[in-house]
Design an enzyme around this catalytic site. Sequence first.
Site, PDB file in Angstrom:
ATOM      1  N   GLU A 173      44.981  39.280  38.736  1.00 39.25           N
ATOM      2  CA  GLU A 173      44.458  40.021  39.885  1.00 39.25           C
ATOM      3  C   GLU A 173      43.099  39.453  40.241  1.00 39.25           C
ATOM      4  O   GLU A 173      42.232  39.347  39.376  1.00 39.25           O
ATOM      5  CB  GLU A 173      44.339  41.514  39.550  1.00 39.25           C
ATOM      6  CG  GLU A 173      43.834  42.378  40.698  1.00 39.25           C
ATOM      7  CD  GLU A 173      43.690  43.845  40.313  1.00 39.25           C
ATOM      8  OE1 GLU A 173      44.617  44.384  39.682  1.00 39.25           O
ATOM      9  OE2 GLU A 173      42.634  44.438  40.619  1.00 39.25           O
TER      10      GLU A 173
ATOM     11  N   GLU B 188      43.188  46.407  32.896  1.00 45.25           N
ATOM     12  CA  GLU B 188      41.732  46.427  32.679  1.00 45.25           C
ATOM     13  C   GLU B 188      41.316  47.375  31.552  1.00 45.25           C
ATOM     14  O   GLU B 188      40.373  48.145  31.667  1.00 45.25           O
ATOM     15  CB  GLU B 188      41.018  46.757  33.999  1.00 45.25           C
ATOM     16  CG  GLU B 188      41.269  45.677  35.044  1.00 45.25           C
ATOM     17  CD  GLU B 188      40.646  45.946  36.398  1.00 45.25           C
ATOM     18  OE1 GLU B 188      40.022  47.015  36.567  1.00 45.25           O
ATOM     19  OE2 GLU B 188      40.780  45.083  37.290  1.00 45.25           O
TER      20      GLU B 188
END
Length: 539
Positions: A323, A205
């Site tokens: 994810e 991220e």
Amino acid sequence: MAGGLLRWPVLCLFNALIFLSPVWTARSEAVTQGTAIVDGTAAISSTDEHFICATLDWWPPEKCDYGTCAWGLASLLNLNLSSRILLNAIKAFSPLKLRLGGSLQDKVIYDTGDPQKPCRPFVQNSSEMFGFTEGCLPLSRWDQLNEFFRESGATVIFGLNALNGRVPVSDGSLGGPWNYTNAASLIRYTVNKGYTVSGWELGNELSGSGVGARINADQYAADLINLRFIVDEAYHGSQFKPLVLAPGGFFDANWFREFLIKTKTSSLDVISHHIYNLGPGVDPNLVQKILNPSYLDGEASTFSNLRDILKSTGASTSAWVGEAGGAYNSGQHLVTDAFVFSFWYLDQLGMSSLYDTKTYCRQSLIGGNYGLLNTNTFKPNPDYYSALLWHRLIGPKVLSATFNGTKMIRAYAHCARDSKGITVLLLNLDGNSTAQVNVTAHLRAMKLRRRSRTRFSHTRVAKEHKIAEGTREEYHLTALDGNLHSQTVLLNGNILDLDANDGMPVLQSVKVDGREPIYVAPYSIVFAHIPYFYAPACI
């Protein structure tokens, strides 16, 4: 009175494995009709052979959200690897992909002796990014994890720390080249020990606007090329070559496009992105979002846009969801770990596969409020069984399926896995109506079938007609007592639970006369394997 009378024949029919779907409508007042039209002439996309994936994270027990600490001992550093239930849950997939990573992966140091730092655990510190100091992966724990992965047959993807060496720059991002020394030493150690890691992923991220930190696409591409070089060098002379994945972040069209353009096409095997489209775990409206077809449709643009970027850049790179927990900050107890979440999860699997997504990693296998397994007991939550049914029934070839009828039915179709015909997935988001669904072939397929029959003998035609009047296998998932917040799921009316040896239960179908429609009860999910469905794409 009529409802009570219907229960007696149902018991007999279950024992005989003959299931007359209309009995499922006994508790609902309304019945709606619709048609699932499946085009079996050609696949519209495909997934990897093993599409289902789950994550294991780094969060310590002190990780808390909204006053609740839901992670317990589910970290890669403290998970009980001797649990028979955990082992059996993974082995049931044969294999299950496991992505090792999460927010703290960019704060993990590997105890390989380089750099020379003491190997210390994560310590809670509110002034640090994500509320924790750097932590360390001891090589002894890495050895234990790899022995467990070998025994369970898991396919492992490891998320590397991508923040080593970074310095803040004026635009708010982190600049400077990635210091890959520590990561390279872990990769070399893994190769020398003979451990099988199927993919190395760079960062978590950090793409686009980032979460906690961000890196611009140009620098990330240069770092990714360095990782490719490290992996190629470490595996030089080996027949096995692991995948290289990045960036494991939220989809940002401009950032992803620039990253792909500046990354050499041979360097990046998989472009991975994350999905938490339901908002924060504390949101009181999660259930309403999950059961709203318009809200579910909103995520289709992410999958389609990424597919289009891959096509336009000419990249051979595959798209993965690396994810996806639906609701961020650990989800919400009795929602993201309960029966209702299977509607979101299975719809995501169906929708993403339409757009050439090759693998879908669920956050998490265990830990938080969205684990496939209960954090404390390791017993399967409802989504575990949804994932296992998909894995066993749904093949990689994706077919076009449209539903004519209520918008509250979601319909997906694939070629069946390791079997003839197709498997159709039907989700009923309506709690008041049973859907009576007929599955039919698209007009193109029907015309193709008529033309092909003219080339065969009367015996062949008669045989095909007989198969069409055969049986199909149905798997109906419902919540205990119809409670969407239940963590107990029923398969064809029977509670799913572990056997006496902590093994996964048998997922037994019921056989249905092919001339009968599929009855999808209120708030229920149906997998229907239709072996007699004519689908040239599946031959």
